[in-house]
Motif scaffolding. Structure first.
Motif, PDB file in Angstrom:
ATOM      1  N   LEU A 168      35.230  33.469  39.821  1.00 41.84           N
ATOM      2  CA  LEU A 168      34.256  34.006  40.773  1.00 41.84           C
ATOM      3  C   LEU A 168      34.027  35.500  40.538  1.00 41.84           C
ATOM      4  O   LEU A 168      32.889  35.973  40.572  1.00 41.84           O
ATOM      5  CB  LEU A 168      34.738  33.739  42.194  1.00 41.84           C
ATOM      6  N   LEU A 169      35.089  36.236  40.296  1.00 42.36           N
ATOM      7  CA  LEU A 169      34.947  37.670  40.029  1.00 42.36           C
ATOM      8  C   LEU A 169      34.078  37.922  38.805  1.00 42.36           C
ATOM      9  O   LEU A 169      33.218  38.807  38.808  1.00 42.36           O
ATOM     10  CB  LEU A 169      36.322  38.308  39.832  1.00 42.36           C
ATOM     11  N   HIS A 170      34.293  37.144  37.772  1.00 36.04           N
ATOM     12  CA  HIS A 170      33.493  37.319  36.551  1.00 36.04           C
ATOM     13  C   HIS A 170      32.053  36.879  36.780  1.00 36.04           C
ATOM     14  O   HIS A 170      31.110  37.565  36.349  1.00 36.04           O
ATOM     15  CB  HIS A 170      34.127  36.533  35.401  1.00 36.04           C
ATOM     16  N   ALA A 171      31.860  35.750  37.463  1.00 33.59           N
ATOM     17  CA  ALA A 171      30.507  35.231  37.674  1.00 33.59           C
ATOM     18  C   ALA A 171      29.650  36.191  38.496  1.00 33.59           C
ATOM     19  O   ALA A 171      28.445  36.311  38.253  1.00 33.59           O
ATOM     20  CB  ALA A 171      30.569  33.864  38.361  1.00 33.59           C
ATOM     21  N   LEU A 172      30.276  36.888  39.437  1.00 32.80           N
ATOM     22  CA  LEU A 172      29.536  37.800  40.321  1.00 32.80           C
ATOM     23  C   LEU A 172      29.615  39.256  39.857  1.00 32.80           C
ATOM     24  O   LEU A 172      29.149  40.157  40.561  1.00 32.80           O
ATOM     25  CB  LEU A 172      30.061  37.673  41.754  1.00 32.80           C
ATOM     26  N   ASP A 173      30.247  39.476  38.694  1.00 31.30           N
ATOM     27  CA  ASP A 173      30.353  40.828  38.121  1.00 31.30           C
ATOM     28  C   ASP A 173      30.997  41.801  39.104  1.00 31.30           C
ATOM     29  O   ASP A 173      30.475  42.876  39.406  1.00 31.30           O
ATOM     30  CB  ASP A 173      28.964  41.331  37.712  1.00 31.30           C
ATOM     31  N   CYS A 174      32.171  41.392  39.623  1.00 36.71           N
ATOM     32  CA  CYS A 174      32.860  42.184  40.648  1.00 36.71           C
ATOM     33  C   CYS A 174      34.223  42.708  40.204  1.00 36.71           C
ATOM     34  O   CYS A 174      34.940  43.283  41.029  1.00 36.71           O
ATOM     35  CB  CYS A 174      33.066  41.332  41.905  1.00 36.71           C
ATOM     36  N   CYS A 175      34.592  42.510  38.961  1.00 39.19           N
ATOM     37  CA  CYS A 175      35.949  42.884  38.548  1.00 39.19           C
ATOM     38  C   CYS A 175      36.240  44.358  38.794  1.00 39.19           C
ATOM     39  O   CYS A 175      37.367  44.725  39.149  1.00 39.19           O
ATOM     40  CB  CYS A 175      36.158  42.543  37.074  1.00 39.19           C
ATOM     41  N   HIS A 176      35.236  45.215  38.628  1.00 37.31           N
ATOM     42  CA  HIS A 176      35.439  46.647  38.791  1.00 37.31           C
ATOM     43  C   HIS A 176      35.622  47.063  40.243  1.00 37.31           C
ATOM     44  O   HIS A 176      36.025  48.190  40.534  1.00 37.31           O
ATOM     45  CB  HIS A 176      34.262  47.411  38.191  1.00 37.31           C
ATOM     46  N   LEU A 177      35.342  46.143  41.184  1.00 37.23           N
ATOM     47  CA  LEU A 177      35.438  46.456  42.610  1.00 37.23           C
ATOM     48  C   LEU A 177      36.718  45.958  43.252  1.00 37.23           C
ATOM     49  O   LEU A 177      36.945  46.206  44.431  1.00 37.23           O
ATOM     50  CB  LEU A 177      34.253  45.817  43.362  1.00 37.23           C
ATOM     51  N   VAL A 178      37.581  45.279  42.486  1.00 35.55           N
ATOM     52  CA  VAL A 178      38.651  44.500  43.094  1.00 35.55           C
ATOM     53  C   VAL A 178      40.036  44.918  42.618  1.00 35.55           C
ATOM     54  O   VAL A 178      40.265  45.139  41.426  1.00 35.55           O
ATOM     55  CB  VAL A 178      38.425  42.998  42.809  1.00 35.55           C
ATOM     56  N   LEU A 179      40.949  45.008  43.592  1.00 34.51           N
ATOM     57  CA  LEU A 179      42.392  45.096  43.349  1.00 34.51           C
ATOM     58  C   LEU A 179      43.005  43.830  43.930  1.00 34.51           C
ATOM     59  O   LEU A 179      42.750  43.483  45.088  1.00 34.51           O
ATOM     60  CB  LEU A 179      42.970  46.331  44.035  1.00 34.51           C
ATOM     61  N   LEU A 180      43.822  43.120  43.154  1.00 34.59           N
ATOM     62  CA  LEU A 180      44.451  41.881  43.602  1.00 34.59           C
ATOM     63  C   LEU A 180      45.912  42.151  43.933  1.00 34.59           C
ATOM     64  O   LEU A 180      46.647  42.722  43.120  1.00 34.59           O
ATOM     65  CB  LEU A 180      44.367  40.804  42.514  1.00 34.59           C
TER      66      LEU A 180
END
Length: 283
Positions: A168-180
């Motif tokens: 989901l992170l990759h599909a929505l291009d959100c990796c740069h916004l997220v800390l897991l």
């Protein structure tokens, strides 16, 4: 475009809305996330769980009684005590996840007039949100989010949860916004195995893991998230000196927030981000 989560927040003293701005709207709902942005927080924190039909939702508790109307809902008769993970998304989206906040007024903000009539109407419409809903919201606003992977699952389900999350992170291009973040070593190891570039954080509530520095370095985490009562200046200095950021939870006192910011804590989770924003701007 910035490509690092930590590039998008202040180096110290960033204000993180805990489960959204949960003193102004029901926790882990889109209303609370919207309030986090409106009140000036630098980022928000929320909890990711997986439904019985493998959908990712945002909810804190194992059970549904505290923050939904499941007890009174006729569709859930005989199922009130079941965990969120035992229900499908179709079931879960039947629940009212907002009205409890107006009825219980857990922070006294409704009685004191901090929640407008318009906000109250919005609150009555709140459902348990899908993770996708939040990521679309954050992507549109370039707003960072700390996603806590909530609850320990059997290995196969845990792998499925992480796979869904990363896809989901990759599909929505959100990796740069997220800390897991997670309390569980296996989750953190799995994320690093599957997506080494994503920043991760190890959580601790009652005590530090044994051999803390070695533990964190072995996990290759970007940050350590101890509960605030576990923090001291020596710990923050030691970890920051080794390139591991320190973030903490939950701080609702403005003076304590200011002291932690001076220590070098990167972000500080608060149920009252609006108070910390005021303290930051006037202090």
């Amino acid at each position: 475009m910035l490509n690092n989560f930590f590039d998008q927040i202040p180096a110290t003293g960033a204000i993180c809305a805990h489960r959204g701005a949960r003193s102004l709207a029901p926790e882990n709902t889109m209303a609370a996330f919207e309030m986090a942005v409106q009140c000036g927080a630098h980022l928000l924190e929320t909890d990711v769980q997986m439904s019985a039909d493998d959908q990712l939702l945002l909810f804190h508790d194992r059970g549904l009684k505290r923050t939904t109307d499941i007890t009174a809902h006729p569709a859930f008769t005989g199922r009130v005590r079941k965990a969120l993970t035992s229900f499908s998304v179709e079931d879960l989206r039947l629940l009212d996840a907002g009205t409890w906040f107006l009825d219980k007024d857990p922070y006294g903000t409704v009685a004191r007039g901090f929640v407008t009539a318009a906000a109250q109407e919005q609150i009555r419409t709140q459902q348990i949100p899908l993770l996708r809903d939040l990521l679309v919201f954050c992507r549109a606003r370039n707003f960072p989010v700390n996603l806590e992977i909530k609850g320990k699952l059997p290995a196969q389900k845990a792998r499925r949860r992480v796979d869904l999350l990363l896809n989901l992170l990759h599909a929505l291009d959100c990796c740069h916004l997220v800390l897991l973040s997670s309390f569980y070593r296996d989750d953190l190891c799995l994320i690093k195995q599957l997506c080494p570039q994503l920043p991760t954080a190890a959580l601790a509530e009652f005590r530090h893991p044994d051999n803390l520095l070695e533990y964190l370095q072995d996990l290759q985490v970007a940050a350590y998230h101890p509960a605030v009562n576990l923090l001291d200046a020596e710990l923050v200095s030691m970890l920051c000196g080794r390139g591991i950021r320190v973030n903490t939870w939950t701080v609702n006192d403005e003076e304590r927030y200011a002291a932690l910011a001076r220590l070098g804590v990167t972000f500080i989770c608060s149920d009252w981000p609006q108070r910390m924003v005021f303290r930051e701007r006037t202090g």
